[in-house]
Design a protein around this motif. Structure first.
Motif, PDB file in Angstrom:
ATOM      1  N   SER A  95       0.825  -1.210   0.000  1.00  0.00           N
ATOM      2  CA  SER A  95       0.000   0.000   0.000  1.00  0.00           C
ATOM      3  C   SER A  95       0.859   1.261   0.000  1.00  0.00           C
ATOM      4  O   SER A  95       0.526   2.254  -0.646  1.00  0.00           O
ATOM      5  CB  SER A  95      -0.972  -0.009   1.185  1.00  0.00           C
ATOM      6  OG  SER A  95      -0.291  -0.176   2.395  1.00  0.00           O
TER       7      SER A  95
ATOM      8  N   VAL B  65       0.628   4.027  -2.974  1.00  0.00           N
ATOM      9  CA  VAL B  65       0.286   5.418  -2.687  1.00  0.00           C
ATOM     10  C   VAL B  65       1.389   6.358  -3.171  1.00  0.00           C
ATOM     11  O   VAL B  65       1.125   7.369  -3.820  1.00  0.00           O
ATOM     12  CB  VAL B  65       0.017   5.598  -1.169  1.00  0.00           C
ATOM     13  CG1 VAL B  65       0.072   7.052  -0.783  1.00  0.00           C
ATOM     14  CG2 VAL B  65      -1.325   4.996  -0.807  1.00  0.00           C
TER      15      VAL B  65
ATOM     16  N   LYS C 292       1.405   6.627  -6.930  1.00  0.00           N
ATOM     17  CA  LYS C 292       0.281   7.452  -7.381  1.00  0.00           C
ATOM     18  C   LYS C 292       0.587   8.944  -7.213  1.00  0.00           C
ATOM     19  O   LYS C 292       0.158   9.776  -8.000  1.00  0.00           O
ATOM     20  CB  LYS C 292      -0.949   7.070  -6.537  1.00  0.00           C
ATOM     21  CG  LYS C 292      -2.235   7.733  -6.944  1.00  0.00           C
ATOM     22  CD  LYS C 292      -3.015   6.862  -7.896  1.00  0.00           C
ATOM     23  CE  LYS C 292      -4.282   7.514  -8.355  1.00  0.00           C
ATOM     24  NZ  LYS C 292      -4.964   6.709  -9.376  1.00  0.00           N
TER      25      LYS C 292
ATOM     26  N   GLY D 139      -4.979   5.194   0.195  1.00  0.00           N
ATOM     27  CA  GLY D 139      -4.971   4.571  -1.133  1.00  0.00           C
ATOM     28  C   GLY D 139      -6.378   4.404  -1.690  1.00  0.00           C
ATOM     29  O   GLY D 139      -6.641   4.711  -2.855  1.00  0.00           O
TER      30      GLY D 139
ATOM     31  N   ILE E  93      -7.190   3.839  -5.600  1.00  0.00           N
ATOM     32  CA  ILE E  93      -6.378   2.647  -5.890  1.00  0.00           C
ATOM     33  C   ILE E  93      -7.178   1.391  -5.548  1.00  0.00           C
ATOM     34  O   ILE E  93      -7.895   1.360  -4.544  1.00  0.00           O
ATOM     35  CB  ILE E  93      -5.046   2.681  -5.084  1.00  0.00           C
ATOM     36  CG1 ILE E  93      -4.258   3.951  -5.431  1.00  0.00           C
ATOM     37  CG2 ILE E  93      -4.211   1.438  -5.365  1.00  0.00           C
ATOM     38  CD1 ILE E  93      -3.060   4.204  -4.535  1.00  0.00           C
TER      39      ILE E  93
ATOM     40  N   LEU F 277      -3.767  -2.680  -2.674  1.00  0.00           N
ATOM     41  CA  LEU F 277      -3.450  -2.186  -1.332  1.00  0.00           C
ATOM     42  C   LEU F 277      -3.327  -3.335  -0.326  1.00  0.00           C
ATOM     43  O   LEU F 277      -3.016  -3.113   0.842  1.00  0.00           O
ATOM     44  CB  LEU F 277      -4.534  -1.206  -0.863  1.00  0.00           C
ATOM     45  CG  LEU F 277      -4.681   0.071  -1.686  1.00  0.00           C
ATOM     46  CD1 LEU F 277      -5.936   0.820  -1.276  1.00  0.00           C
ATOM     47  CD2 LEU F 277      -3.464   0.966  -1.532  1.00  0.00           C
TER      48      LEU F 277
END
Ligand code: SF4
Ligand code: SF4
Lengths: 303, 195
Positions: free
Chosen positions: A21, A25, A28, A262, A267, A272
């Motif tokens: 995760s 994150v 992203k 997340g 996501i 995750l």
């Protein structure tokens, strides 16, 4: 933004979802992390046993990051606290720094103190910033009540860590709130989770955890939210044991902060590692508004 | 109820102890005025034979033996509440840590032998792999407890096995330990400090 990554020893074995995760994150958000394969344990467990060896262990990892000119990112409170503590000691104590640098020189490394250890929450809060995060949010958790759990080494000792006020911290709460969830006030939010004595005095460890769980539950929390590998193990794995062993135990699942964020960033929950949590978390319930009749999830809110 | 600590006569070496601690760690116990904030903020002080403020007092009085024999230092969580609450900025948690180190380096048997054993095995694993593997750690720990004649109750073993299976199914248990690429270097560095 680019950081060297201090991997916690515990996560690859017991908490893969924390790495998954966190990676998802950061990716992203456009943050790059460099996994330095020569790094070792941060030295946290050594400090109870051999002070100098623990300093050396941390200093070596700091020096490895420093050799690449990168700040050191960690998502574990224990790694974070140890790295910061050691960096502080080395900067304060010239003799100690000299002694450690002599040893590090064998590997052509040196600690100069030009880089810092950063916690994941610190990077999110200070380096990326709340505003940027808010703009990236695509799903919110309206009406969801979260009990944030800071963890000891994210707050203390205050003169070394300096992330937030150790008595009434707010930054983690703000990070949770940007996902639309409500961060509740509860009495033992800054207390120890009980993990340090797990495997040593299991009953005491479970007592500390059980007290915290019931306290958070009584304060109205739907879930706990943590940002430390050991806290999550305690609230996920040990809580499961607690539920199995004790009749009066109450159930309060814990979610890792990058999992919560997340989901908010859109996501996929598989990415995750939500399914890897021991105490399963009801996704529909989390994502949907719980305003209105208690227990029946309302409509999902998209921003 | 305040527990009474009985004081032993001081030797010359004991008197220098507080000074030595200050030199080594920067912790100045002399500024403690026994306000008890450390003990009151400590989440496990009720389980300690010597409370945090008493530990500071005993250092002031040079009562080394009493402290090194106590189980309190091993019950301490290193949660740093005490240090954060102390109005005189005495690093009580740091003192607890220093005491643990002193017990080990002086070759004493710690009051809580299971705890010391845990740390010792932790180091062994680190020595071997450069990083810690919890499975190895727990296995060795339980094994050493078993061989030392501490048989856990059968249903506890059953629960551990069940937990292990469930972790394995969820791919949360790695059977092979993770190694740091620099395990040789780490070993050499640890060796320098007597490991
Ligand atoms: S809080 Fe500080 S001054 Fe007060 S008793 Fe503890 S060590 Fe002494
Ligand atoms: S660090 Fe140890 S002595 Fe200090 S408050 Fe925490 S458990 Fe108590």
């Amino acid at each position: 933004m680019k950081y060297a990554f201090q991997r916690c020893c515990t996560t690859p074995i017991f908490l893969k979802q924390y790495e998954l995760s966190t990676n998802a994150v950061l990716e992203k958000l456009g943050v790059e992390i460099v996994d330095i394969k020569d790094m070792s344990c941060c030295g946290y467990p050594l400090r109870n046993y051999n002070f100098k060896a623990h300093v050396l262990s941390s200093a070596r990892n700091l020096a490895l990051a420093e050799s690449r000119g990168l700040h050191l990112l960690t998502m574990c409170n224990c790694c974070y606290g140890t790295l910061k503590h050691v960096a502080h000691m080395l900067q304060e104590n010239e003799k100690l720094q000299e002694e450690i640098n002599e040893l590090l020189a064998r590997e052509q490394l040196t600690f100069q103190g030009s880089i810092q250890a950063r916690h994941l929450l610190e990077v999110l809060y200070h380096d990326i910033g709340l505003e940027t995060l808010k703009r990236s949010v695509v799903r919110t958790f309206q009406g969801l009540k979260i009990a944030t759990h800071y963890g000891c080494h994210l707050l203390r000792p205050r003169h070394i860590i300096q992330f937030d006020n150790p008595f009434s911290p707010r930054k983690f709460d703000q990070l949770v709130e940007l996902t639309g969830a409500e961060s509740i006030n509860w009495a033992s939010k800054t207390d120890c989770c009980g993990s340090p004595v797990w495997g040593i005095n299991d009953e005491l460890s479970m007592d500390l955890t059980a007290t915290k769980l019931s306290n958070a539950k009584k304060s109205g929390a739907d879930y706990l939210c943590v940002a430390c590998a050991y806290c999550q193990l305690q609230f996920d794995r040990v809580q499961q044991l607690l539920l199995a062993r004790r009749t009066a135990a109450c159930r309060l699942p814990s979610i890792l902060y990058p999992q919560l964020l997340g989901m908010s960033l859109g996501i996929d929950e598989k990415v995750l590692g939500m399914h890897m949590n021991q105490l399963s978390i009801d996704m529909a319930e989390m994502l949907c508004a719980r305003i209105g009749t208690a227990g029946s999830p309302g409509p999902c809110v998209h921003v | 109820m305040e527990q009474q600590v009985q004081l032993l006569p001081l030797s010359a070496g004991d008197q220098l102890w507080a000074h030595a601690i200050a030199m080594e760690t920067g912790i100045q116990v002399a500024s403690c005025y026994q306000c008890l904030r450390c003990t009151n903020s400590c989440p496990v002080s009720t389980f300690m034979d010597i409370k945090p403020h008493q530990a500071v007092r005993l250092v002031q009085f040079g009562q080394r033996e009493k402290l090194l024999e106590s189980s309190a230092v091993w019950v301490c969580l290193s949660c740093e509440m005490c240090s954060t609450y102390c109005p005189n900025e005495i690093d009580v948690a740091g003192l607890m840590n220093h005491l643990k180190n002193s017990v080990i380096s002086s070759g004493r048997k710690p009051a809580e032998k299971e705890i010391a054993l845990f740390h010792e095995i932790f180091l062994d694993v680190l020595h071997k792999y450069g990083r810690i593997n919890d499975l190895q750690l727990m296995q060795r720990y339980k094994w050493r407890l078993l061989t030392a004649g501490n048989l856990p109750p059968l249903d506890e073993v059953r629960k551990d096995v069940k937990l292990g299976m469930s972790l394995f199914r969820r791919k949360r248990l790695r059977l092979l330990p993770e190694r740091s690429r620099a395990v040789k270097e780490i070993r050499a560095l640890l060796h320098h400090y007597g490991r």
